[in-house]
Design an enzyme around this catalytic site. Structure first.
Site, PDB file in Angstrom:
ATOM      1  N   ARG A   1       8.097 -30.368   5.911  1.00  0.00           N
ATOM      2  CA  ARG A   1       7.542 -30.358   4.558  1.00  0.00           C
ATOM      3  C   ARG A   1       8.659 -30.382   3.516  1.00  0.00           C
ATOM      4  O   ARG A   1       8.444 -30.071   2.355  1.00  0.00           O
ATOM      5  CB  ARG A   1       6.656 -29.128   4.372  1.00  0.00           C
ATOM      6  CG  ARG A   1       5.459 -29.090   5.321  1.00  0.00           C
ATOM      7  CD  ARG A   1       4.520 -27.939   4.988  1.00  0.00           C
ATOM      8  NE  ARG A   1       5.134 -26.645   5.224  1.00  0.00           N
ATOM      9  CZ  ARG A   1       5.087 -25.979   6.374  1.00  0.00           C
ATOM     10  NH1 ARG A   1       4.455 -26.517   7.413  1.00  0.00           N
ATOM     11  NH2 ARG A   1       5.637 -24.797   6.501  1.00  0.00           N
ATOM     12  N   ARG A   2       9.852 -30.783   3.952  1.00  0.00           N
ATOM     13  CA  ARG A   2      11.018 -30.776   3.072  1.00  0.00           C
ATOM     14  C   ARG A   2      11.628 -32.167   2.895  1.00  0.00           C
ATOM     15  O   ARG A   2      12.788 -32.293   2.518  1.00  0.00           O
ATOM     16  CB  ARG A   2      12.083 -29.834   3.639  1.00  0.00           C
ATOM     17  CG  ARG A   2      11.596 -28.396   3.797  1.00  0.00           C
ATOM     18  CD  ARG A   2      12.631 -27.549   4.505  1.00  0.00           C
ATOM     19  NE  ARG A   2      12.198 -26.158   4.628  1.00  0.00           N
ATOM     20  CZ  ARG A   2      12.914 -25.198   5.217  1.00  0.00           C
ATOM     21  NH1 ARG A   2      14.098 -25.511   5.752  1.00  0.00           N
ATOM     22  NH2 ARG A   2      12.452 -23.962   5.285  1.00  0.00           N
TER      23      ARG A   2
ATOM     24  N   CYS B   1      13.348 -41.426 -15.331  1.00  0.00           N
ATOM     25  CA  CYS B   1      11.903 -41.348 -15.599  1.00  0.00           C
ATOM     26  C   CYS B   1      11.167 -41.016 -14.296  1.00  0.00           C
ATOM     27  O   CYS B   1      10.529 -39.990 -14.181  1.00  0.00           O
ATOM     28  CB  CYS B   1      11.405 -42.652 -16.196  1.00  0.00           C
ATOM     29  SG  CYS B   1      12.105 -43.048 -17.802  1.00  0.00           S
TER      30      CYS B   1
ATOM     31  N   ARG C   1       8.411 -38.168 -15.061  1.00  0.00           N
ATOM     32  CA  ARG C   1       8.301 -37.319 -16.255  1.00  0.00           C
ATOM     33  C   ARG C   1       7.676 -38.065 -17.414  1.00  0.00           C
ATOM     34  O   ARG C   1       7.035 -37.472 -18.289  1.00  0.00           O
ATOM     35  CB  ARG C   1       9.676 -36.791 -16.668  1.00  0.00           C
ATOM     36  CG  ARG C   1      10.654 -37.884 -17.086  1.00  0.00           C
ATOM     37  CD  ARG C   1      11.906 -37.351 -17.752  1.00  0.00           C
ATOM     38  NE  ARG C   1      12.794 -38.456 -18.107  1.00  0.00           N
ATOM     39  CZ  ARG C   1      12.680 -39.179 -19.214  1.00  0.00           C
ATOM     40  NH1 ARG C   1      11.730 -38.920 -20.081  1.00  0.00           N
ATOM     41  NH2 ARG C   1      13.535 -40.167 -19.464  1.00  0.00           N
ATOM     42  N   SER C   2       7.868 -39.403 -17.484  1.00  0.00           N
ATOM     43  CA  SER C   2       7.453 -40.192 -18.626  1.00  0.00           C
ATOM     44  C   SER C   2       7.283 -41.638 -18.198  1.00  0.00           C
ATOM     45  O   SER C   2       8.045 -42.133 -17.375  1.00  0.00           O
ATOM     46  CB  SER C   2       8.525 -40.091 -19.732  1.00  0.00           C
ATOM     47  OG  SER C   2       8.266 -40.970 -20.799  1.00  0.00           O
TER      48      SER C   2
ATOM     49  N   ASP D   1       6.163 -45.632 -19.898  1.00  0.00           N
ATOM     50  CA  ASP D   1       5.646 -46.673 -20.783  1.00  0.00           C
ATOM     51  C   ASP D   1       4.651 -47.465 -19.936  1.00  0.00           C
ATOM     52  O   ASP D   1       5.035 -48.297 -19.118  1.00  0.00           O
ATOM     53  CB  ASP D   1       6.827 -47.533 -21.246  1.00  0.00           C
ATOM     54  CG  ASP D   1       6.419 -48.760 -22.043  1.00  0.00           C
ATOM     55  OD1 ASP D   1       5.225 -49.097 -22.081  1.00  0.00           O
ATOM     56  OD2 ASP D   1       7.329 -49.415 -22.598  1.00  0.00           O
TER      57      ASP D   1
ATOM     58  N   ASN E   1       6.489 -49.685 -11.253  1.00  0.00           N
ATOM     59  CA  ASN E   1       6.827 -48.518 -10.448  1.00  0.00           C
ATOM     60  C   ASN E   1       5.887 -48.346  -9.263  1.00  0.00           C
ATOM     61  O   ASN E   1       6.314 -47.975  -8.161  1.00  0.00           O
ATOM     62  CB  ASN E   1       6.808 -47.251 -11.298  1.00  0.00           C
ATOM     63  CG  ASN E   1       7.941 -47.184 -12.298  1.00  0.00           C
ATOM     64  OD1 ASN E   1       7.753 -46.764 -13.440  1.00  0.00           O
ATOM     65  ND2 ASN E   1       9.146 -47.579 -11.903  1.00  0.00           N
TER      66      ASN E   1
ATOM     67  N   HIS F   1       2.068 -42.933 -21.563  1.00  0.00           N
ATOM     68  CA  HIS F   1       1.871 -43.299 -22.960  1.00  0.00           C
ATOM     69  C   HIS F   1       1.810 -44.807 -23.185  1.00  0.00           C
ATOM     70  O   HIS F   1       2.367 -45.595 -22.433  1.00  0.00           O
ATOM     71  CB  HIS F   1       2.974 -42.693 -23.831  1.00  0.00           C
ATOM     72  CG  HIS F   1       4.358 -43.004 -23.350  1.00  0.00           C
ATOM     73  ND1 HIS F   1       5.063 -42.148 -22.515  1.00  0.00           N
ATOM     74  CD2 HIS F   1       5.176 -44.062 -23.576  1.00  0.00           C
ATOM     75  CE1 HIS F   1       6.252 -42.669 -22.270  1.00  0.00           C
ATOM     76  NE2 HIS F   1       6.340 -43.836 -22.896  1.00  0.00           N
TER      77      HIS F   1
ATOM     78  N   ALA G   1      10.705 -50.429 -26.432  1.00  0.00           N
ATOM     79  CA  ALA G   1      11.348 -49.413 -27.262  1.00  0.00           C
ATOM     80  C   ALA G   1      12.526 -48.808 -26.511  1.00  0.00           C
ATOM     81  O   ALA G   1      12.459 -48.608 -25.300  1.00  0.00           O
ATOM     82  CB  ALA G   1      10.353 -48.327 -27.637  1.00  0.00           C
TER      83      ALA G   1
END
Length: 281
Positions: free
Chosen positions: A137-138, A157, A183-184, A186, A194, A224, A280
Protein backbone atom coordinates in the site's frame (compact mmCIF):
# COMPACT_ATOMS: atom_id res chain seq x y z
CA UNK A 1 -20.29 8.23 -27.21
CA UNK A 2 -17.05 8.22 -25.29
CA UNK A 3 -17.47 7.90 -21.53
CA UNK A 4 -14.68 10.48 -21.21
CA UNK A 5 -16.91 12.91 -23.13
CA UNK A 6 -19.71 12.42 -20.62
CA UNK A 7 -17.36 12.97 -17.69
CA UNK A 8 -15.88 16.08 -19.30
CA UNK A 9 -19.25 17.61 -20.22
CA UNK A 10 -20.75 16.94 -16.78
CA UNK A 11 -17.68 18.38 -15.04
CA UNK A 12 -17.65 21.54 -17.15
CA UNK A 13 -21.39 22.05 -16.72
CA UNK A 14 -21.06 21.69 -12.94
CA UNK A 15 -18.16 24.15 -12.79
CA UNK A 16 -19.97 26.76 -14.90
CA UNK A 17 -23.32 26.38 -13.13
CA UNK A 18 -22.20 25.82 -9.54
CA UNK A 19 -18.61 27.03 -9.32
CA UNK A 20 -17.08 29.99 -7.51
CA UNK A 21 -16.02 33.04 -9.56
CA UNK A 22 -12.64 34.51 -8.56
CA UNK A 23 -13.16 37.79 -10.42
CA UNK A 24 -11.77 40.66 -8.36
CA UNK A 25 -9.81 38.38 -6.05
CA UNK A 26 -6.02 38.25 -5.79
CA UNK A 27 -4.82 35.79 -8.45
CA UNK A 28 -1.37 34.94 -9.84
CA UNK A 29 -1.98 34.06 -13.49
CA UNK A 30 -2.17 36.70 -16.22
CA UNK A 31 -3.03 36.85 -19.90
CA UNK A 32 -0.64 38.01 -22.60
CA UNK A 33 -2.03 41.55 -22.37
CA UNK A 34 -1.15 41.73 -18.67
CA UNK A 35 -4.72 41.45 -17.41
CA UNK A 36 -5.49 39.06 -14.57
CA UNK A 37 -6.79 35.63 -15.54
CA UNK A 38 -9.82 34.97 -13.35
CA UNK A 39 -11.53 31.60 -13.12
CA UNK A 40 -14.74 29.83 -12.24
CA UNK A 41 -13.66 26.98 -9.99
CA UNK A 42 -14.88 23.89 -8.17
CA UNK A 43 -13.14 22.30 -5.21
CA UNK A 44 -12.53 18.59 -5.00
CA UNK A 45 -13.50 17.18 -8.40
CA UNK A 46 -13.13 13.39 -8.58
CA UNK A 47 -13.48 11.49 -11.86
CA UNK A 48 -13.18 7.71 -12.33
CA UNK A 49 -12.44 5.78 -15.51
CA UNK A 50 -12.49 1.99 -16.01
CA UNK A 51 -9.64 1.35 -18.44
CA UNK A 52 -10.88 -2.19 -19.06
CA UNK A 53 -13.94 -0.76 -20.81
CA UNK A 54 -12.43 1.97 -23.00
CA UNK A 55 -9.58 4.43 -23.29
CA UNK A 56 -10.64 7.82 -21.85
CA UNK A 57 -9.89 10.17 -24.73
CA UNK A 58 -12.53 12.82 -25.38
CA UNK A 59 -13.88 13.06 -28.92
CA UNK A 60 -15.32 16.58 -28.66
CA UNK A 61 -11.94 17.79 -29.94
CA UNK A 62 -8.66 16.04 -30.56
CA UNK A 63 -6.31 15.33 -27.70
CA UNK A 64 -2.79 15.35 -29.16
CA UNK A 65 -2.02 11.87 -27.89
CA UNK A 66 1.49 11.48 -29.26
CA UNK A 67 2.54 14.80 -27.73
CA UNK A 68 1.03 14.00 -24.35
CA UNK A 69 2.78 10.60 -24.30
CA UNK A 70 6.03 12.36 -25.27
CA UNK A 71 5.63 14.67 -22.26
CA UNK A 72 4.81 11.72 -19.99
CA UNK A 73 7.96 9.88 -21.08
CA UNK A 74 9.96 13.10 -20.69
CA UNK A 75 8.92 13.19 -17.03
CA UNK A 76 8.68 9.50 -16.10
CA UNK A 77 11.23 7.85 -18.36
CA UNK A 78 13.84 10.50 -19.14
CA UNK A 79 13.22 12.15 -15.74
CA UNK A 80 14.11 15.40 -17.41
CA UNK A 81 13.53 19.03 -16.51
CA UNK A 82 14.94 20.45 -19.76
CA UNK A 83 12.53 21.47 -22.51
CA UNK A 84 15.17 20.83 -25.16
CA UNK A 85 14.53 17.11 -24.58
CA UNK A 86 10.80 17.57 -25.22
CA UNK A 87 9.30 17.62 -28.73
CA UNK A 88 6.44 20.01 -27.96
CA UNK A 89 6.80 23.61 -26.76
CA UNK A 90 4.22 23.63 -23.96
CA UNK A 91 6.84 24.26 -21.27
CA UNK A 92 8.82 26.95 -23.06
CA UNK A 93 7.24 29.83 -21.11
CA UNK A 94 8.67 28.45 -17.85
CA UNK A 95 12.16 27.52 -19.10
CA UNK A 96 15.32 29.53 -18.56
CA UNK A 97 17.82 30.37 -21.30
CA UNK A 98 19.31 26.87 -21.04
CA UNK A 99 15.93 25.15 -21.26
CA UNK A 100 15.64 24.17 -17.60
CA UNK A 101 12.43 24.46 -15.58
CA UNK A 102 14.40 24.02 -12.36
CA UNK A 103 14.02 21.23 -9.80
CA UNK A 104 10.55 20.35 -11.06
CA UNK A 105 8.70 17.39 -12.54
CA UNK A 106 11.17 14.88 -14.04
CA UNK A 107 14.01 16.18 -11.88
CA UNK A 108 12.19 15.00 -8.75
CA UNK A 109 11.42 11.54 -10.16
CA UNK A 110 15.13 11.10 -10.93
CA UNK A 111 16.42 11.91 -7.45
CA UNK A 112 17.93 8.81 -5.81
CA UNK A 113 16.63 7.76 -2.39
CA UNK A 114 18.10 5.19 -0.03
CA UNK A 115 16.01 2.09 0.64
CA UNK A 116 16.79 -1.19 2.36
CA UNK A 117 16.96 -2.77 -1.09
CA UNK A 118 19.42 -0.14 -2.35
CA UNK A 119 19.44 3.33 -3.88
CA UNK A 120 16.58 3.96 -6.32
CA UNK A 121 14.68 6.89 -7.76
CA UNK A 122 10.88 7.08 -7.46
CA UNK A 123 10.09 5.46 -10.81
CA UNK A 124 12.49 2.57 -10.21
CA UNK A 125 10.95 2.09 -6.77
CA UNK A 126 7.48 1.81 -8.32
CA UNK A 127 8.76 -0.71 -10.85
CA UNK A 128 10.54 -2.69 -8.11
CA UNK A 129 7.47 -2.85 -5.89
CA UNK A 130 5.05 -3.75 -8.68
CA UNK A 131 7.30 -6.69 -9.45
CA UNK A 132 8.24 -7.75 -5.94
CA UNK A 133 5.56 -6.33 -3.60
CA UNK A 134 2.45 -5.80 -5.76
CA UNK A 135 0.07 -5.74 -2.78
CA UNK A 136 2.04 -3.05 -0.99
CA UNK A 137 0.00 0.00 0.00
CA UNK A 138 3.09 2.20 -0.35
CA UNK A 139 3.54 2.29 -4.13
CA UNK A 140 3.43 5.98 -4.96
CA UNK A 141 5.34 8.99 -6.24
CA UNK A 142 5.40 12.62 -5.08
CA UNK A 143 7.07 15.52 -6.87
CA UNK A 144 5.74 18.37 -4.71
CA UNK A 145 8.90 18.63 -2.64
CA UNK A 146 8.71 21.68 -0.37
CA UNK A 147 12.42 22.23 0.15
CA UNK A 148 12.90 22.53 -3.63
CA UNK A 149 9.91 24.75 -4.47
CA UNK A 150 12.04 27.89 -4.49
CA UNK A 151 14.13 26.32 -7.27
CA UNK A 152 11.17 25.31 -9.44
CA UNK A 153 10.10 27.61 -12.27
CA UNK A 154 6.57 26.20 -11.90
CA UNK A 155 5.08 24.35 -8.95
CA UNK A 156 3.88 20.88 -10.03
CA UNK A 157 0.17 20.68 -10.88
CA UNK A 158 -0.20 16.90 -11.18
CA UNK A 159 2.03 16.00 -8.27
CA UNK A 160 1.32 12.51 -6.97
CA UNK A 161 0.49 9.10 -8.38
CA UNK A 162 -0.62 6.26 -6.11
CA UNK A 163 -0.76 2.70 -7.43
CA UNK A 164 -2.86 -0.11 -6.01
CA UNK A 165 -3.07 -3.71 -7.20
CA UNK A 166 -6.21 -5.87 -7.01
CA UNK A 167 -7.03 -9.21 -8.62
CA UNK A 168 -9.41 -10.16 -11.41
CA UNK A 169 -11.31 -13.01 -9.74
CA UNK A 170 -12.42 -14.42 -13.09
CA UNK A 171 -8.97 -14.66 -14.69
CA UNK A 172 -6.71 -14.62 -11.64
CA UNK A 173 -4.67 -11.84 -13.25
CA UNK A 174 -3.44 -8.88 -11.24
CA UNK A 175 -5.07 -5.52 -11.99
CA UNK A 176 -3.18 -2.23 -11.73
CA UNK A 177 -5.19 0.77 -10.55
CA UNK A 178 -4.02 4.32 -9.98
CA UNK A 179 -4.96 7.67 -8.44
CA UNK A 180 -3.60 10.92 -9.86
CA UNK A 181 -3.66 13.82 -7.40
CA UNK A 182 -3.62 17.28 -8.89
CA UNK A 183 -3.57 20.53 -6.92
CA UNK A 184 -4.85 22.68 -9.81
CA UNK A 185 -6.07 22.23 -13.36
CA UNK A 186 -6.95 24.44 -16.32
CA UNK A 187 -9.82 22.19 -17.40
CA UNK A 188 -10.13 23.28 -21.02
CA UNK A 189 -6.42 23.24 -21.78
CA UNK A 190 -5.19 20.27 -19.79
CA UNK A 191 -7.90 18.01 -18.39
CA UNK A 192 -8.02 15.30 -21.03
CA UNK A 193 -4.31 15.72 -21.72
CA UNK A 194 -3.55 14.61 -18.15
CA UNK A 195 -6.23 11.91 -18.19
CA UNK A 196 -4.80 10.37 -21.36
CA UNK A 197 -1.24 10.61 -20.04
CA UNK A 198 -1.81 8.78 -16.80
CA UNK A 199 -4.24 6.27 -18.28
CA UNK A 200 -1.47 5.47 -20.77
CA UNK A 201 1.04 5.22 -17.92
CA UNK A 202 -1.16 2.65 -16.16
CA UNK A 203 -1.41 0.62 -19.37
CA UNK A 204 2.37 0.72 -19.90
CA UNK A 205 3.20 -0.24 -16.32
CA UNK A 206 0.56 -2.97 -16.39
CA UNK A 207 1.97 -4.49 -19.57
CA UNK A 208 5.56 -4.67 -18.35
CA UNK A 209 4.38 -6.32 -15.13
CA UNK A 210 1.99 -8.79 -16.82
CA UNK A 211 -1.03 -7.07 -15.26
CA UNK A 212 -4.29 -5.61 -16.55
CA UNK A 213 -4.91 -1.86 -16.44
CA UNK A 214 -7.91 -1.32 -14.18
CA UNK A 215 -9.39 1.83 -12.67
CA UNK A 216 -7.94 5.30 -13.02
CA UNK A 217 -9.10 7.95 -10.55
CA UNK A 218 -8.35 11.64 -11.14
CA UNK A 219 -8.59 13.90 -8.07
CA UNK A 220 -8.41 17.66 -8.70
CA UNK A 221 -8.34 20.06 -5.77
CA UNK A 222 -8.99 23.20 -7.86
CA UNK A 223 -10.68 22.46 -11.20
CA UNK A 224 -11.17 25.74 -13.02
CA UNK A 225 -12.30 27.32 -16.26
CA UNK A 226 -10.65 30.64 -17.13
CA UNK A 227 -12.79 33.66 -17.93
CA UNK A 228 -11.58 33.76 -21.54
CA UNK A 229 -12.39 30.06 -21.91
CA UNK A 230 -16.07 30.13 -20.91
CA UNK A 231 -17.50 30.64 -24.40
CA UNK A 232 -15.07 28.08 -25.83
CA UNK A 233 -16.18 25.52 -23.25
CA UNK A 234 -19.88 26.20 -23.86
CA UNK A 235 -19.37 25.56 -27.57
CA UNK A 236 -17.19 22.51 -27.01
CA UNK A 237 -19.55 20.66 -24.68
CA UNK A 238 -22.45 21.16 -27.12
CA UNK A 239 -20.66 19.28 -29.90
CA UNK A 240 -21.37 15.88 -31.37
CA UNK A 241 -19.73 12.99 -29.56
CA UNK A 242 -18.18 9.85 -31.05
CA UNK A 243 -17.24 6.37 -29.78
CA UNK A 244 -14.03 6.11 -27.80
CA UNK A 245 -10.86 5.26 -29.72
CA UNK A 246 -8.99 2.01 -29.17
CA UNK A 247 -5.58 1.90 -27.52
CA UNK A 248 -2.72 -0.03 -29.13
CA UNK A 249 0.46 -0.82 -27.23
CA UNK A 250 3.40 -2.59 -28.80
CA UNK A 251 3.12 -6.08 -27.21
CA UNK A 252 6.86 -6.64 -27.62
CA UNK A 253 7.77 -4.05 -24.96
CA UNK A 254 8.52 -5.70 -21.61
CA UNK A 255 10.70 -2.98 -20.08
CA UNK A 256 9.20 0.40 -19.21
CA UNK A 257 12.34 2.22 -20.32
CA UNK A 258 12.03 0.76 -23.83
CA UNK A 259 8.76 2.52 -24.66
CA UNK A 260 8.79 5.24 -27.31
CA UNK A 261 5.97 7.41 -28.61
CA UNK A 262 5.66 4.97 -31.53
CA UNK A 263 4.83 2.10 -29.17
CA UNK A 264 1.50 3.46 -27.91
CA UNK A 265 -1.20 4.82 -30.22
CA UNK A 266 -4.90 5.57 -30.50
CA UNK A 267 -6.73 3.78 -33.31
CA UNK A 268 -10.04 4.77 -34.93
CA UNK A 269 -9.97 8.15 -33.23
CA UNK A 270 -12.94 10.22 -34.43
CA UNK A 271 -13.09 13.74 -33.02
CA UNK A 272 -14.37 17.24 -33.55
CA UNK A 273 -12.37 20.20 -34.82
CA UNK A 274 -9.47 21.53 -32.77
CA UNK A 275 -9.85 24.98 -31.22
CA UNK A 276 -7.30 27.65 -30.45
CA UNK A 277 -7.00 28.11 -26.70
CA UNK A 278 -5.34 31.12 -25.03
CA UNK A 279 -3.14 30.02 -22.14
CA UNK A 280 -2.71 32.00 -18.94
CA UNK A 281 0.78 32.09 -17.42
Amino acid sequence: MSYADKVFVDMCRDILDNGTDTKGEKVRAKWDDGSYAYTIKKFGVVNRYDLRKEFPAITLRKTAFKSCVDELLWIWQKKSNNVNELKSHIWDAWADEEGSIGKAYGYQLGVKHHYQEGDMDQVDRVLFDLKNNPYSRRIMTNIYVHQDLSEMNLYPCAYSMTFNVTINKETGKLVLNGILNQRSQDVLTANNWNVCQYAALLHMLAQVNDMEAGEFMHVIADAHIYDKHVELVEELISREQYPAPKLWINPEIKNFYDFTTDDIKLLDYQHGEQIKIPVAV
